[in-house]
Design a protein around this motif. Structure first.
Motif, short mmCIF file in Angstrom:
data_model
loop_
_atom_site.label_atom_id
_atom_site.label_comp_id
_atom_site.label_asym_id
_atom_site.label_seq_id
_atom_site.Cartn_x
_atom_site.Cartn_y
_atom_site.Cartn_z
N TYR A 32 -46.18 -8.14 5.67
CA TYR A 32 -46.10 -9.20 7.01
C TYR A 32 -44.67 -9.71 7.20
O TYR A 32 -44.18 -10.23 6.03
CB TYR A 32 -47.21 -10.27 7.11
CG TYR A 32 -48.51 -10.01 6.97
CD1 TYR A 32 -49.47 -11.08 7.41
CD2 TYR A 32 -49.00 -8.60 6.99
CE1 TYR A 32 -50.85 -10.73 7.69
CE2 TYR A 32 -50.55 -8.50 7.16
CZ TYR A 32 -51.18 -9.62 7.43
OH TYR A 32 -52.43 -8.93 7.56
N PHE A 34 -41.56 -11.52 9.67
CA PHE A 34 -40.94 -12.48 10.73
C PHE A 34 -39.77 -12.63 11.02
O PHE A 34 -38.76 -12.30 9.93
CB PHE A 34 -41.83 -13.89 10.19
CG PHE A 34 -43.20 -13.81 9.80
CD1 PHE A 34 -43.40 -13.66 8.56
CD2 PHE A 34 -44.23 -14.24 10.70
CE1 PHE A 34 -44.80 -13.29 7.97
CE2 PHE A 34 -45.47 -14.22 10.08
CZ PHE A 34 -45.82 -13.91 8.94
N TYR A 36 -37.56 -15.78 12.41
CA TYR A 36 -37.26 -17.13 13.06
C TYR A 36 -35.98 -17.41 13.60
O TYR A 36 -35.07 -16.75 13.16
CB TYR A 36 -37.64 -18.17 11.80
CG TYR A 36 -39.03 -18.21 11.30
CD1 TYR A 36 -39.63 -17.33 10.58
CD2 TYR A 36 -39.86 -19.19 11.78
CE1 TYR A 36 -40.99 -17.56 10.15
CE2 TYR A 36 -41.10 -19.32 11.39
CZ TYR A 36 -41.77 -18.59 10.70
OH TYR A 36 -43.16 -18.56 10.03
N LEU A 46 -40.53 -19.82 15.74
CA LEU A 46 -41.06 -18.20 15.27
C LEU A 46 -40.64 -17.47 16.64
O LEU A 46 -40.80 -17.80 17.68
CB LEU A 46 -42.46 -18.17 15.23
CG LEU A 46 -43.15 -16.61 15.15
CD1 LEU A 46 -42.63 -15.95 13.53
CD2 LEU A 46 -44.62 -16.70 15.36
N LYS A 49 -43.54 -11.61 15.15
CA LYS A 49 -44.16 -11.03 13.73
C LYS A 49 -44.68 -9.88 13.67
O LYS A 49 -45.15 -9.53 14.85
CB LYS A 49 -45.18 -12.31 13.44
CG LYS A 49 -46.33 -12.27 14.35
CD LYS A 49 -47.50 -13.31 13.67
CE LYS A 49 -48.67 -13.29 14.72
NZ LYS A 49 -49.67 -14.24 14.31
N THR A 51 -47.67 -7.59 11.64
CA THR A 51 -48.75 -7.69 10.82
C THR A 51 -49.68 -6.57 10.72
O THR A 51 -50.78 -6.39 10.83
CB THR A 51 -49.77 -8.91 11.37
OG1 THR A 51 -50.06 -8.67 12.83
CG2 THR A 51 -48.86 -10.22 11.30
N SER A 100 -53.18 -17.44 -2.15
CA SER A 100 -51.95 -18.46 -1.54
C SER A 100 -50.97 -17.71 -0.78
O SER A 100 -50.83 -16.25 -1.07
CB SER A 100 -51.17 -19.09 -2.51
OG SER A 100 -50.53 -18.19 -3.51
N GLU A 101 -50.32 -17.90 -0.01
CA GLU A 101 -49.30 -17.52 1.03
C GLU A 101 -47.81 -18.14 1.05
O GLU A 101 -47.79 -19.38 1.14
CB GLU A 101 -49.76 -17.31 2.33
CG GLU A 101 -48.89 -16.37 3.36
CD GLU A 101 -48.25 -17.06 4.27
OE1 GLU A 101 -48.27 -18.20 4.53
OE2 GLU A 101 -47.48 -16.29 5.23
N LYS A 102 -46.99 -17.21 0.69
CA LYS A 102 -45.86 -17.97 0.84
C LYS A 102 -44.72 -17.11 1.50
O LYS A 102 -44.87 -15.60 1.71
CB LYS A 102 -45.06 -17.81 -0.89
CG LYS A 102 -45.78 -18.73 -1.57
CD LYS A 102 -45.38 -18.89 -2.96
CE LYS A 102 -45.05 -17.73 -3.77
NZ LYS A 102 -44.45 -17.74 -4.98
N LEU A 103 -43.65 -17.52 2.00
CA LEU A 103 -42.65 -16.87 2.85
C LEU A 103 -41.51 -16.54 2.09
O LEU A 103 -40.92 -17.63 1.46
CB LEU A 103 -42.15 -17.47 4.04
CG LEU A 103 -43.26 -17.40 5.32
CD1 LEU A 103 -42.88 -18.10 6.45
CD2 LEU A 103 -43.60 -15.77 5.57
N PHE A 105 -37.39 -15.93 2.36
CA PHE A 105 -36.38 -15.60 3.55
C PHE A 105 -35.29 -14.85 3.14
O PHE A 105 -34.86 -14.86 1.90
CB PHE A 105 -36.06 -17.18 4.24
CG PHE A 105 -37.14 -17.80 4.88
CD1 PHE A 105 -38.18 -18.56 4.32
CD2 PHE A 105 -37.19 -17.88 6.03
CE1 PHE A 105 -38.94 -19.36 4.84
CE2 PHE A 105 -38.16 -18.43 6.97
CZ PHE A 105 -39.30 -19.28 6.24
#
Lengths: 115, 113
Positions: A32, A34, A36, A46, A49, A51, A100-103, A105
């Motif tokens: 996924y 993104f 920003y 945002l 995105k 997906t 869990s979900e983390k970004l 960068f």
């Protein structure tokens, strides 16, 4: 491990010119992704995105990005730059592990738009 | 309108002092995150919490602590053990059940006097 690379830290374009901000990702699973945007002393907003639906993603303010699996890229473009586009842009990949979900960068790209 | 509120906008700390940054959200999001932003380094994850009373260290947790006693609140304490605390701190949240991206607050800029 998932990661994102944004080469360079600054890009300068003339008003009305094409904006191209590059992002390459590394991911062992379908990512996924993104984009920003950050204006000075503000949080992140945002832009768009990806997906795993359409590979060409349209976002706000006339920006779009194309997911290219063969090139592991997700470059951000806008046909005609406006002065209000001057900001910092971040590419990010989502990492999902055990619920869990983390970004993660990239280091960001500061866009300057010259009149 | 729903959103994330970070306070204060600007914060000053003396050497050797702990300081707490506030993050409140009224989005009913399960997960909350703290990031640190330094020029040219992007955003780095400090701590995150998926549910109330639970949190995990991110990539740069040393010198920081958090709590998650309420769903809507996720305060970050910058302790005196953090050697270089001057940075821009961003809080974010997400509804884990949805496919929506993280939603960010407007940040707190911490400076050392």
């Amino acid at each position: 491990a998932q990661s994102v690379t944004q080469l360079g830290s600054h890009v300068s374009v003339s008003e009305g010119a094409l904006v191209l901000l590059r992002c390459n990702y590394s991911s062992s699973v379908p990512p996924y992704l993104f984009w920003y945007v950050q204006y000075p002393n503000q949080g992140l907003q945002l832009l768009l995105k990806y997906t795993s639906a359409a590979t060409l993603v349209k976002g706000i303010n006339g920006f779009e990005a194309e997911f290219k699996k063969s090139e592991t890229s997700f470059h951000l473009t806008k046909p005609s730059a406006h002065m209000s586009d001057a900001a910092e842009y971040f590419c990010a990949v989502s990492v999902r592990q055990g619920g869990s979900e983390k970004l993660v960068f990239g280091k960001g790209m500061k866009l300057t738009v010259n009149p | 309108d729903g959103g994330i509120t970070q306070s204060p906008k600007y914060l000053f700390r003396k050497e050797g002092q702990n300081v707490t940054l506030s993050c409140e959200q009224n989005l009913n999001h399960d997960a909350m995150y703290w990031y640190r932003q330094d020029p040219g380094q992007g955003l780095r994850l400090i701590y995150y919490s998926q549910i109330v009373n639970d949190f995990q260290k991110g990539d740069i947790a040393e010198g920081y602590s958090v709590s998650r006693e309420k769903k809507e609140s996720f305060p970050l304490t910058v302790t005196s053990a953090q050697k270089n605390p001057t940075a821009f701190y961003l809080c974010a949240s997400i509804d884990r059940a949805s496919n929506q991206p993280q939603h960010f607050g407007d940040g707190t800029r911490l400076s050392i006097l």
